[in-house]
Design a protein around this motif. Structure first.
Motif, PDB file in Angstrom:
ATOM      1  N   ARG A   1     -18.759  15.989  -4.401  1.00 11.12           N
ATOM      2  CA  ARG A   1     -17.929  15.423  -5.460  1.00 11.12           C
ATOM      3  C   ARG A   1     -18.696  15.592  -6.775  1.00 11.12           C
ATOM      4  O   ARG A   1     -19.526  14.762  -7.135  1.00 11.12           O
ATOM      5  N   PRO A   2     -18.436  16.682  -7.507  1.00  9.68           N
ATOM      6  CA  PRO A   2     -19.201  16.966  -8.726  1.00  9.68           C
ATOM      7  C   PRO A   2     -18.832  16.028  -9.874  1.00  9.68           C
ATOM      8  O   PRO A   2     -17.676  15.641 -10.037  1.00  9.68           O
ATOM      9  N   THR A   3     -19.836  15.684 -10.646  1.00 11.73           N
ATOM     10  CA  THR A   3     -19.654  14.937 -11.887  1.00 11.73           C
ATOM     11  C   THR A   3     -20.258  15.738 -13.023  1.00 11.73           C
ATOM     12  O   THR A   3     -21.441  16.082 -12.993  1.00 11.73           O
ATOM     13  N   VAL A   4     -19.431  16.054 -14.002  1.00  6.89           N
ATOM     14  CA  VAL A   4     -19.865  16.817 -15.168  1.00  6.89           C
ATOM     15  C   VAL A   4     -20.032  15.851 -16.335  1.00  6.89           C
ATOM     16  O   VAL A   4     -19.116  15.084 -16.648  1.00  6.89           O
ATOM     17  N   LYS A   5     -21.207  15.884 -16.959  1.00  8.98           N
ATOM     18  CA  LYS A   5     -21.474  15.040 -18.117  1.00  8.98           C
ATOM     19  C   LYS A   5     -21.847  15.916 -19.305  1.00  8.98           C
ATOM     20  O   LYS A   5     -22.574  16.908 -19.153  1.00  8.98           O
ATOM     21  N   ALA A   6     -21.358  15.548 -20.467  1.00  4.94           N
ATOM     22  CA  ALA A   6     -21.645  16.310 -21.681  1.00  4.94           C
ATOM     23  C   ALA A   6     -21.943  15.347 -22.825  1.00  4.94           C
ATOM     24  O   ALA A   6     -21.315  14.293 -22.940  1.00  4.94           O
TER      25      ALA A   6
ATOM     26  N   CYS B   1     -16.647  13.729 -16.432  1.00 10.28           N
ATOM     27  CA  CYS B   1     -15.495  14.002 -15.568  1.00 10.28           C
ATOM     28  C   CYS B   1     -15.982  14.108 -14.136  1.00 10.28           C
ATOM     29  O   CYS B   1     -16.810  14.973 -13.822  1.00 10.28           O
ATOM     30  N   THR B   2     -15.512  13.207 -13.276  1.00  8.66           N
ATOM     31  CA  THR B   2     -15.831  13.260 -11.853  1.00  8.66           C
ATOM     32  C   THR B   2     -14.639  13.850 -11.119  1.00  8.66           C
ATOM     33  O   THR B   2     -13.536  13.288 -11.146  1.00  8.66           O
ATOM     34  N   LEU B   3     -14.850  14.985 -10.488  1.00  4.49           N
ATOM     35  CA  LEU B   3     -13.770  15.676  -9.797  1.00  4.49           C
ATOM     36  C   LEU B   3     -13.464  15.022  -8.461  1.00  4.49           C
ATOM     37  O   LEU B   3     -14.232  14.199  -7.955  1.00  4.49           O
ATOM     38  N   ARG B   4     -12.358  15.403  -7.884  1.00  4.96           N
ATOM     39  CA  ARG B   4     -12.063  15.018  -6.508  1.00  4.96           C
ATOM     40  C   ARG B   4     -13.029  15.747  -5.568  1.00  4.96           C
ATOM     41  O   ARG B   4     -13.646  16.733  -5.936  1.00  4.96           O
ATOM     42  N   THR B   5     -13.151  15.253  -4.362  1.00  3.56           N
ATOM     43  CA  THR B   5     -14.042  15.873  -3.386  1.00  3.56           C
ATOM     44  C   THR B   5     -13.582  17.294  -3.087  1.00  3.56           C
ATOM     45  O   THR B   5     -12.404  17.538  -2.828  1.00  3.56           O
ATOM     46  N   VAL B   6     -14.525  18.223  -3.118  1.00  3.80           N
ATOM     47  CA  VAL B   6     -14.211  19.620  -2.820  1.00  3.80           C
ATOM     48  C   VAL B   6     -13.855  19.754  -1.348  1.00  3.80           C
ATOM     49  O   VAL B   6     -14.590  19.299  -0.469  1.00  3.80           O
TER      50      VAL B   6
END
Length: 202
Positions: free
Chosen positions: A80-85, A134-139
């Motif tokens: 479950r990726p979390t992208v931070k900027a 943004c935390t995506l749904r589980t791949v």
């Protein structure tokens, strides 16, 4: 005379036999590329030129308000990726507030929904920076053809300012982007297996 010729031939053969061994014993150059583990300091300007970044790295880049900045990262099933900027805004006076947006796309360039996180934020006129996530749904390991589920592969991050005034276009900014993942199981498992049996054994 014959002894001299025989001796010369023997020395020549001995030299040929020793030469490869001497060449093998010479030091070989080391591969310096393997030691290059620095995070990228540039961002792409489109999907095709997106800068590759590994999970756990903090990528940095400089740009201008109005630019589209792109990065790409790999994600595998069960993550479950979390992208931070973080966008560091220019110190020079801005004409007003700025809104920044973080979008994540899959390998087919389908925009992925965020489970949670501040995907769009507005920074006040005097704000020094703005943080987005943004935390995506589980791949998933598999999906129906009609679904928009995240699948293993390359994902793209796009960072840009939205709703800018003409006076603020082109102002310099610096950005930081980082991707981390959490391995998910149990009720969110994507391979059809259960973390625990539904009915405990006797």
């Amino acid at each position: 005379m014959r002894i001299t010729r025989v001796l010369s031939a023997s020395l020549l053969m001995l030299g040929l036999a020793v030469a490869p061994a001497a060449a093998d014993s010479s030091p070989t150059p080391t591969d310096s590329a393997s030691a290059d583990g620095d995070a990228p300091t540039l961002a792409g300007t489109s999907f095709r030129t997106a800068t590759e970044v590994e999970q756990g790295q903090t990528a940095t880049a400089s740009g201008s308000t109005g630019d589209y900045l792109y990065w790409s990262f790999p994600a595998d099933a069960g993550q479950r990726p979390t992208v931070k900027a973080t966008v560091k805004l220019p110190e020079s006076s801005r004409s007003g507030a700025q809104s920044w947006q973080l979008d994540v796309y899959d390998g087919l360039r389908r925009r992925q929904a965020c489970q949670y996180g501040a995907q769009t934020r507005t920074a006040g006129q005097d704000a020094a920076s703005v943080d987005l996530s943004c935390t995506l749904r589980t791949v998933r390991a598999w999906s129906e053809t009609w679904a928009d589920d995240p699948l293993p592969g390359t994902y793209y991050v796009r960072l840009t300012a939205v709703g800018l005034t003409t006076a603020d276009l082109g102002l310099p900014v610096s950005t930081e982007v980082r991707v981390d993942s959490k391995d998910i199981g149990g009720s969110a498992a994507v391979d059809g297996s259960l973390a625990e049996p539904l009915v405990p054994g006797n």
